[in-house]
Design a protein around this motif. Sequence first.
Motif, mmCIF file in Angstrom:
data_model
loop_
_atom_site.group_PDB
_atom_site.id
_atom_site.type_symbol
_atom_site.label_atom_id
_atom_site.label_comp_id
_atom_site.label_asym_id
_atom_site.label_seq_id
_atom_site.Cartn_x
_atom_site.Cartn_y
_atom_site.Cartn_z
ATOM 1 N N ALA A 102 -14.366 -66.323 19.576
ATOM 2 C CA ALA A 102 -13.692 -65.063 19.249
ATOM 3 C C ALA A 102 -13.887 -64.084 20.392
ATOM 4 C CB ALA A 102 -14.257 -64.478 17.961
ATOM 5 N N LYS A 103 -12.977 -63.123 20.452
ATOM 6 C CA LYS A 103 -13.093 -62.051 21.442
ATOM 7 C C LYS A 103 -12.589 -60.766 20.805
ATOM 8 C CE LYS A 103 -10.325 -61.862 25.099
ATOM 9 N NZ LYS A 103 -9.760 -62.020 26.448
ATOM 10 N N ASN A 104 -13.392 -59.726 20.893
ATOM 11 C CA ASN A 104 -12.989 -58.389 20.460
ATOM 12 C C ASN A 104 -12.677 -57.570 21.699
ATOM 13 O OD1 ASN A 104 -13.663 -59.252 17.912
ATOM 14 N ND2 ASN A 104 -15.537 -58.063 17.771
ATOM 15 N N GLU A 105 -11.592 -56.792 21.633
ATOM 16 C CA GLU A 105 -11.189 -55.953 22.760
ATOM 17 C C GLU A 105 -10.833 -54.562 22.264
ATOM 18 O OE1 GLU A 105 -8.569 -58.444 25.694
ATOM 19 O OE2 GLU A 105 -8.066 -59.018 23.638
ATOM 20 N N GLU A 106 -11.229 -53.566 23.052
ATOM 21 C CA GLU A 106 -10.850 -52.188 22.773
ATOM 22 C C GLU A 106 -10.540 -51.498 24.094
ATOM 23 O OE1 GLU A 106 -14.323 -50.351 20.989
ATOM 24 O OE2 GLU A 106 -15.098 -49.803 22.960
ATOM 25 N N MET B 179 -7.947 -43.368 27.295
ATOM 26 C CA MET B 179 -6.483 -43.384 27.161
ATOM 27 C C MET B 179 -5.881 -44.710 27.613
ATOM 28 S SD MET B 179 -5.852 -39.358 28.173
ATOM 29 C CE MET B 179 -4.353 -39.695 28.981
ATOM 30 N N GLY B 180 -6.595 -45.796 27.349
ATOM 31 C CA GLY B 180 -6.095 -47.119 27.670
ATOM 32 C C GLY B 180 -6.389 -47.598 29.069
ATOM 33 N N LEU B 181 -7.131 -46.832 29.850
ATOM 34 C CA LEU B 181 -7.397 -47.200 31.242
ATOM 35 C C LEU B 181 -8.533 -48.200 31.408
ATOM 36 C CD1 LEU B 181 -7.025 -43.694 32.914
ATOM 37 C CD2 LEU B 181 -5.356 -45.562 32.871
ATOM 38 N N LEU B 182 -9.458 -48.255 30.440
ATOM 39 C CA LEU B 182 -10.636 -49.116 30.556
ATOM 40 C C LEU B 182 -10.727 -50.006 29.324
ATOM 41 C CD1 LEU B 182 -13.288 -49.701 32.200
ATOM 42 C CD2 LEU B 182 -14.397 -48.065 30.678
ATOM 43 N N LYS B 183 -10.892 -51.315 29.563
ATOM 44 C CA LYS B 183 -11.015 -52.260 28.459
ATOM 45 C C LYS B 183 -12.465 -52.696 28.314
ATOM 46 C CE LYS B 183 -9.733 -56.654 28.691
ATOM 47 N NZ LYS B 183 -8.928 -57.890 28.685
ATOM 48 N N ASN B 184 -12.969 -52.590 27.090
ATOM 49 C CA ASN B 184 -14.271 -53.135 26.724
ATOM 50 C C ASN B 184 -14.021 -54.378 25.895
ATOM 51 O OD1 ASN B 184 -15.550 -50.895 27.876
ATOM 52 N ND2 ASN B 184 -15.485 -49.767 25.967
ATOM 53 N N GLN B 185 -14.898 -55.374 26.026
ATOM 54 C CA GLN B 185 -14.714 -56.593 25.261
ATOM 55 C C GLN B 185 -16.046 -57.270 25.000
ATOM 56 O OE1 GLN B 185 -12.524 -59.639 27.391
ATOM 57 N NE2 GLN B 185 -13.336 -58.936 29.344
ATOM 58 N N VAL B 186 -16.035 -58.138 24.010
ATOM 59 C CA VAL B 186 -17.190 -58.989 23.732
ATOM 60 C C VAL B 186 -16.662 -60.349 23.306
ATOM 61 C CG1 VAL B 186 -17.425 -58.166 21.338
ATOM 62 C CG2 VAL B 186 -19.387 -59.215 22.495
ATOM 63 N N LYS B 187 -17.272 -61.401 23.847
ATOM 64 C CA LYS B 187 -16.913 -62.768 23.471
ATOM 65 C C LYS B 187 -18.030 -63.322 22.608
ATOM 66 C CE LYS B 187 -13.873 -63.814 27.296
ATOM 67 N NZ LYS B 187 -13.570 -64.691 28.415
ATOM 68 N N ALA B 188 -17.633 -64.203 21.663
ATOM 69 C CA ALA B 188 -18.615 -64.728 20.719
ATOM 70 C C ALA B 188 -18.302 -66.171 20.355
ATOM 71 C CB ALA B 188 -18.620 -63.872 19.458
ATOM 72 N N ASP B 189 -19.355 -66.887 19.957
ATOM 73 C CA ASP B 189 -19.215 -68.212 19.370
ATOM 74 C C ASP B 189 -19.355 -68.065 17.865
ATOM 75 O OD1 ASP B 189 -18.944 -69.443 21.837
ATOM 76 O OD2 ASP B 189 -21.075 -69.941 21.989
#
Length: 160
Positions: free
Chosen positions: A76-80, A84-94
């Motif tokens: 899985a991957k969560n993204e935010e 104002m949409g210029l920077l993406k944060n994410q986390v990947k998971a098993d």
Amino acid sequence: EADQGRLKEKRDAVEAKILELEAVNPTAEPLASPELTGTWRLVYTSSDSILGIMRARPFRPRPKILQSINAKTLTAKNEEWVLMGLLKNQVKADLEPRGDGRTVDVQFKRFGIGWLRIPAPKSARGVLETTYLDQNLRISRGDKGNTFVLVKEDPKPRVK
């Protein structure tokens, strides 16, 4: 419109509707359903942490929060997006199924802040139970008591 859950005065009404939907869940074992795989957009959560309530306004996720699930690879991957949409944060998971067809243990593997990638500590764990699933809507509950309502944005996941 509960603004993804940010309008706390509407949470009770939304949670009541969620309970009604969960009572008629058409998918007894969501983990075995092909409908689970895809990219899902968060439309409601009771998690202040996910919504970034305590963050300074520019660092609150907007306009969308996505969760991709690949049921075949159990990832899985969560993204935010912030600023104002210029920077993406994410986390990947098993994901590790518990055997009931609805619940997975989540082991976060890697956090991403913009271009920076950081290994997740072994303590970065959670549990997620899918309580409703159809071709367009998914409801899940986390181990910290939070509710998540997502709509399918794309049948293809953004994670391998």
